[in-house]
Motif scaffolding. Structure first.
Motif, PDB file in Angstrom:
ATOM      1  N   PRO A  32       0.822  -1.210   0.000  1.00 33.20           N
ATOM      2  CA  PRO A  32       0.000   0.000   0.000  1.00 33.20           C
ATOM      3  C   PRO A  32       0.858   1.264   0.000  1.00 33.20           C
ATOM      4  CG  PRO A  32       0.118  -0.877   2.217  1.00 33.20           C
ATOM      5  CD  PRO A  32       0.791  -1.887   1.336  1.00 33.20           C
ATOM      6  N   PHE A  33       0.287   2.331  -0.535  1.00 32.53           N
ATOM      7  CA  PHE A  33       0.949   3.623  -0.540  1.00 32.53           C
ATOM      8  C   PHE A  33      -0.091   4.672  -0.171  1.00 32.53           C
ATOM      9  CE2 PHE A  33       2.917   7.464  -2.150  1.00 32.53           C
ATOM     10  CZ  PHE A  33       4.255   7.280  -1.825  1.00 32.53           C
ATOM     11  N   PHE A  34       0.200   5.422   0.885  1.00 30.00           N
ATOM     12  CA  PHE A  34      -0.751   6.391   1.443  1.00 30.00           C
ATOM     13  C   PHE A  34      -0.253   7.808   1.185  1.00 30.00           C
ATOM     14  CE2 PHE A  34      -0.570   2.482   3.789  1.00 30.00           C
ATOM     15  CZ  PHE A  34      -1.874   2.156   4.132  1.00 30.00           C
ATOM     16  N   VAL A  35      -1.130   8.672   0.715  1.00 29.51           N
ATOM     17  CA  VAL A  35      -0.769  10.072   0.485  1.00 29.51           C
ATOM     18  C   VAL A  35      -1.717  10.950   1.299  1.00 29.51           C
ATOM     19  CG1 VAL A  35      -0.581  11.933  -1.196  1.00 29.51           C
ATOM     20  CG2 VAL A  35       0.155   9.618  -1.817  1.00 29.51           C
ATOM     21  N   ILE A  36      -1.146  11.763   2.173  1.00 30.42           N
ATOM     22  CA  ILE A  36      -1.935  12.648   3.029  1.00 30.42           C
ATOM     23  C   ILE A  36      -1.868  14.069   2.487  1.00 30.42           C
ATOM     24  CG2 ILE A  36      -2.271  13.544   5.357  1.00 30.42           C
ATOM     25  CD1 ILE A  36      -0.914  11.055   6.432  1.00 30.42           C
ATOM     26  N   ASP A  37      -3.027  14.607   2.113  1.00 30.54           N
ATOM     27  CA  ASP A  37      -3.143  15.980   1.617  1.00 30.54           C
ATOM     28  C   ASP A  37      -2.164  16.302   0.487  1.00 30.54           C
ATOM     29  OD1 ASP A  37      -5.278  16.806   3.121  1.00 30.54           O
ATOM     30  OD2 ASP A  37      -4.088  17.631   4.742  1.00 30.54           O
ATOM     31  N   ARG A  38      -1.842  15.295  -0.314  1.00 30.47           N
ATOM     32  CA  ARG A  38      -0.895  15.462  -1.424  1.00 30.47           C
ATOM     33  C   ARG A  38       0.434  16.084  -0.966  1.00 30.47           C
ATOM     34  NH1 ARG A  38      -2.097  13.947  -6.847  1.00 30.47           N
ATOM     35  NH2 ARG A  38      -3.550  12.252  -6.427  1.00 30.47           N
ATOM     36  N   LYS A  39       0.780  15.814   0.309  1.00 33.10           N
ATOM     37  CA  LYS A  39       2.001  16.383   0.859  1.00 33.10           C
ATOM     38  C   LYS A  39       2.919  15.317   1.430  1.00 33.10           C
ATOM     39  CE  LYS A  39       3.582  20.200   3.746  1.00 33.10           C
ATOM     40  NZ  LYS A  39       3.146  21.312   4.645  1.00 33.10           N
ATOM     41  N   TYR A  40       2.354  14.335   2.128  1.00 31.08           N
ATOM     42  CA  TYR A  40       3.159  13.287   2.741  1.00 31.08           C
ATOM     43  C   TYR A  40       2.812  11.932   2.144  1.00 31.08           C
ATOM     44  CZ  TYR A  40       4.641  16.659   6.232  1.00 31.08           C
ATOM     45  OH  TYR A  40       5.188  17.750   6.856  1.00 31.08           O
ATOM     46  N   GLY A  41       3.852  11.171   1.802  1.00 30.01           N
ATOM     47  CA  GLY A  41       3.659   9.832   1.276  1.00 30.01           C
ATOM     48  C   GLY A  41       4.190   8.799   2.247  1.00 30.01           C
ATOM     49  N   ILE A  42       3.398   7.777   2.519  1.00 34.37           N
ATOM     50  CA  ILE A  42       3.791   6.698   3.430  1.00 34.37           C
ATOM     51  C   ILE A  42       3.749   5.399   2.649  1.00 34.37           C
ATOM     52  CG2 ILE A  42       3.255   5.465   5.554  1.00 34.37           C
ATOM     53  CD1 ILE A  42       1.866   7.992   6.550  1.00 34.37           C
ATOM     54  N   SER A  43       4.878   4.745   2.540  1.00 40.18           N
ATOM     55  CA  SER A  43       4.985   3.518   1.764  1.00 40.18           C
ATOM     56  C   SER A  43       4.940   2.305   2.667  1.00 40.18           C
ATOM     57  CB  SER A  43       6.291   3.530   0.959  1.00 40.18           C
ATOM     58  OG  SER A  43       6.432   2.343   0.212  1.00 40.18           O
ATOM     59  N   GLY A  44       4.070   1.365   2.347  1.00 37.27           N
ATOM     60  CA  GLY A  44       4.013   0.110   3.069  1.00 37.27           C
ATOM     61  C   GLY A  44       3.065   0.117   4.253  1.00 37.27           C
ATOM     62  N   ALA A  45       2.882  -1.073   4.840  1.00 41.66           N
ATOM     63  CA  ALA A  45       1.997  -1.240   6.003  1.00 41.66           C
ATOM     64  C   ALA A  45       2.758  -0.859   7.262  1.00 41.66           C
ATOM     65  CB  ALA A  45       1.490  -2.674   6.076  1.00 41.66           C
ATOM     66  N   GLN A  46       2.978   0.430   7.429  1.00 43.10           N
ATOM     67  CA  GLN A  46       3.749   0.924   8.560  1.00 43.10           C
ATOM     68  C   GLN A  46       2.994   0.718   9.875  1.00 43.10           C
ATOM     69  OE1 GLN A  46       6.793   2.019   8.361  1.00 43.10           O
ATOM     70  NE2 GLN A  46       7.060   2.352   6.160  1.00 43.10           N
ATOM     71  N   PRO A  47       3.692   0.738  11.011  1.00 38.87           N
ATOM     72  CA  PRO A  47       3.013   0.618  12.307  1.00 38.87           C
ATOM     73  C   PRO A  47       2.001   1.743  12.514  1.00 38.87           C
ATOM     74  CG  PRO A  47       5.380   0.317  12.544  1.00 38.87           C
ATOM     75  CD  PRO A  47       5.154   0.819  11.144  1.00 38.87           C
ATOM     76  N   ALA A  48       0.980   1.479  13.310  1.00 32.97           N
ATOM     77  CA  ALA A  48      -0.060   2.478  13.567  1.00 32.97           C
ATOM     78  C   ALA A  48       0.538   3.753  14.154  1.00 32.97           C
ATOM     79  CB  ALA A  48      -1.113   1.897  14.507  1.00 32.97           C
ATOM     80  N   GLU A  49       1.636   3.613  14.932  1.00 31.62           N
ATOM     81  CA  GLU A  49       2.258   4.780  15.552  1.00 31.62           C
ATOM     82  C   GLU A  49       2.778   5.760  14.513  1.00 31.62           C
ATOM     83  OE1 GLU A  49       1.983   1.461  18.255  1.00 31.62           O
ATOM     84  OE2 GLU A  49       2.931   1.628  16.282  1.00 31.62           O
ATOM     85  N   LEU A  50       3.313   5.229  13.412  1.00 25.78           N
ATOM     86  CA  LEU A  50       3.815   6.126  12.369  1.00 25.78           C
ATOM     87  C   LEU A  50       2.656   6.837  11.677  1.00 25.78           C
ATOM     88  CD1 LEU A  50       6.754   5.765  10.025  1.00 25.78           C
ATOM     89  CD2 LEU A  50       4.560   6.342   9.003  1.00 25.78           C
ATOM     90  N   PHE A  51       1.555   6.114  11.455  1.00 23.93           N
ATOM     91  CA  PHE A  51       0.380   6.765  10.869  1.00 23.93           C
ATOM     92  C   PHE A  51      -0.115   7.886  11.787  1.00 23.93           C
ATOM     93  CE2 PHE A  51      -0.179   2.685   8.471  1.00 23.93           C
ATOM     94  CZ  PHE A  51      -0.150   3.233   7.193  1.00 23.93           C
ATOM     95  N   SER A  52      -0.126   7.636  13.088  1.00 20.42           N
ATOM     96  CA  SER A  52      -0.575   8.656  14.040  1.00 20.42           C
ATOM     97  C   SER A  52       0.317   9.887  13.970  1.00 20.42           C
ATOM     98  CB  SER A  52      -0.557   8.089  15.467  1.00 20.42           C
ATOM     99  OG  SER A  52      -1.536   7.090  15.629  1.00 20.42           O
ATOM    100  N   GLN A  53       1.619   9.662  13.904  1.00 23.86           N
ATOM    101  CA  GLN A  53       2.564  10.772  13.801  1.00 23.86           C
ATOM    102  C   GLN A  53       2.295  11.586  12.539  1.00 23.86           C
ATOM    103  OE1 GLN A  53       6.680   9.529  13.606  1.00 23.86           O
ATOM    104  NE2 GLN A  53       7.339  11.490  12.769  1.00 23.86           N
ATOM    105  N   ALA A  54       2.096  10.895  11.418  1.00 22.37           N
ATOM    106  CA  ALA A  54       1.868  11.591  10.153  1.00 22.37           C
ATOM    107  C   ALA A  54       0.552  12.359  10.172  1.00 22.37           C
ATOM    108  CB  ALA A  54       1.864  10.583   9.002  1.00 22.37           C
ATOM    109  N   LEU A  55      -0.488  11.758  10.723  1.00 22.78           N
ATOM    110  CA  LEU A  55      -1.789  12.428  10.798  1.00 22.78           C
ATOM    111  C   LEU A  55      -1.697  13.704  11.620  1.00 22.78           C
ATOM    112  CD1 LEU A  55      -4.084   9.312  11.408  1.00 22.78           C
ATOM    113  CD2 LEU A  55      -4.044  10.719   9.338  1.00 22.78           C
ATOM    114  N   ASN A  56      -1.062  13.623  12.775  1.00 19.39           N
ATOM    115  CA  ASN A  56      -0.954  14.800  13.641  1.00 19.39           C
ATOM    116  C   ASN A  56      -0.104  15.892  13.014  1.00 19.39           C
ATOM    117  OD1 ASN A  56      -2.533  14.061  15.999  1.00 19.39           O
ATOM    118  ND2 ASN A  56      -0.977  12.510  16.415  1.00 19.39           N
ATOM    119  N   GLN A  57       0.999  15.480  12.368  1.00 18.86           N
ATOM    120  CA  GLN A  57       1.872  16.467  11.748  1.00 18.86           C
ATOM    121  C   GLN A  57       1.175  17.159  10.589  1.00 18.86           C
ATOM    122  OE1 GLN A  57       5.849  15.095  11.005  1.00 18.86           O
ATOM    123  NE2 GLN A  57       6.261  16.642   9.447  1.00 18.86           N
TER     124      GLN A  57
END
Length: 252
Positions: free
Chosen positions: A201-226
């Motif tokens: 999977p590849f996740f793009v937040i607000d066309r600004k941050y890209g997250i590659s792979g099934a990362q831990p939930a903690e990393l998703f939380s960090q990206a969402l808050n940032q």
């Protein structure tokens, strides 16, 4: 987590972030890590205080477009013969992914997986999106493929799924008699190439941050808050010299 160049444009605000946070997810129904990644993102979103302001859009991607509509063989056969992987290596991979999935509450059965082309399933997800049922369609397809051994390339299965989702029967049948949503699927795949997606999977937040792979939930939380803090900065109000307390004491 990497930066994505460019921006998301909408009719009201132009180039910039939308009023809501937008998460676009490139994913394949035939990808076991995509289901795990979905669960981990959902875990992070459940703890995110602005969850109601997050819009999720599923984007199509195919790991192997050459898979026939129906493949006569098991997932083990497919990976070892068509991908050139040693059978023992495949079994070890299955065991690792199954154990990881179990940690996210998922019950994988690779011995039951039906190898099939996912293109029409992606078209069904696009159809479901026009009826605000995209996420539930994606969830059902992933679960049925990896947990219940359903044939995601089968017209019979996809018709039954459309009925279960309460999609108009006539629109579901158009998937088998026309090329409806074919262009949308291809546009998603081409867009993935354009922004440099090489795996899902590849996740793009607000066309600004890209997250590659099934990362831990903690990393998703960090990206969402940032991403949220950058899109919604605090604006100081009033004089900066008003009385206040700090580490060295209070103003006198």
């Amino acid at each position: 987590m990497s930066k994505i160049t460019g921006c998301y444009r909408n009719a009201s605000t132009g180039c910039g972030v939308d009023a809501n946070m937008k998460i676009e997810i490139w994913s394949d129904v035939a990808c076991p890590w995509c289901y795990i990644g979905k669960r981990r993102l959902e875990t992070a979103l459940a703890q995110f205080p602005h969850r109601d302001s997050v819009d999720i859009q599923w984007k199509s991607y195919q790991l192997d477009p050459s898979v026939p509509e129906h493949y006569d063989g098991t997932e083990l056969d497919y990976l070892s013969k068509r991908k050139g992987m040693a059978p023992e290596q495949v079994k070890q991979m299955f065991a690792h992914v199954t154990e990881t999935a179990k940690g996210e509450g998922l019950d994988y059965h690779f011995d039951k997986v039906v190898v099939a082309n996912s293109f029409t399933a992606h078209r069904l997800i696009h159809l479901a999106g026009t009826h605000d049922k995209q996420d539930v369609a994606k969830e059902k397809l992933l679960s049925d493929h990896f947990e219940h051994g359903k044939d995601i390339g089968s017209r019979e299965y996809l018709t039954e799924l459309g009925a279960a989702l309460e999609l108009p029967a006539s629109e579901v049948q158009e998937l088998f008699t026309t090329d409806k949503f074919t262009e949308e699927v291809n546009l998603d795949i081409n867009e993935a190439r354009a922004i440099g997606v090489t795996g899902v999977p590849f996740f793009v937040i607000d066309r600004k941050y890209g997250i590659s792979g099934a990362q831990p939930a903690e990393l998703f939380s960090q990206a969402l808050n940032q991403a949220w803090q950058e899109a919604n900065p605090l604006i100081p109000v009033g004089a900066s010299d008003a009385e206040a307390c700090g580490p060295d004491g209070c103003a006198v």
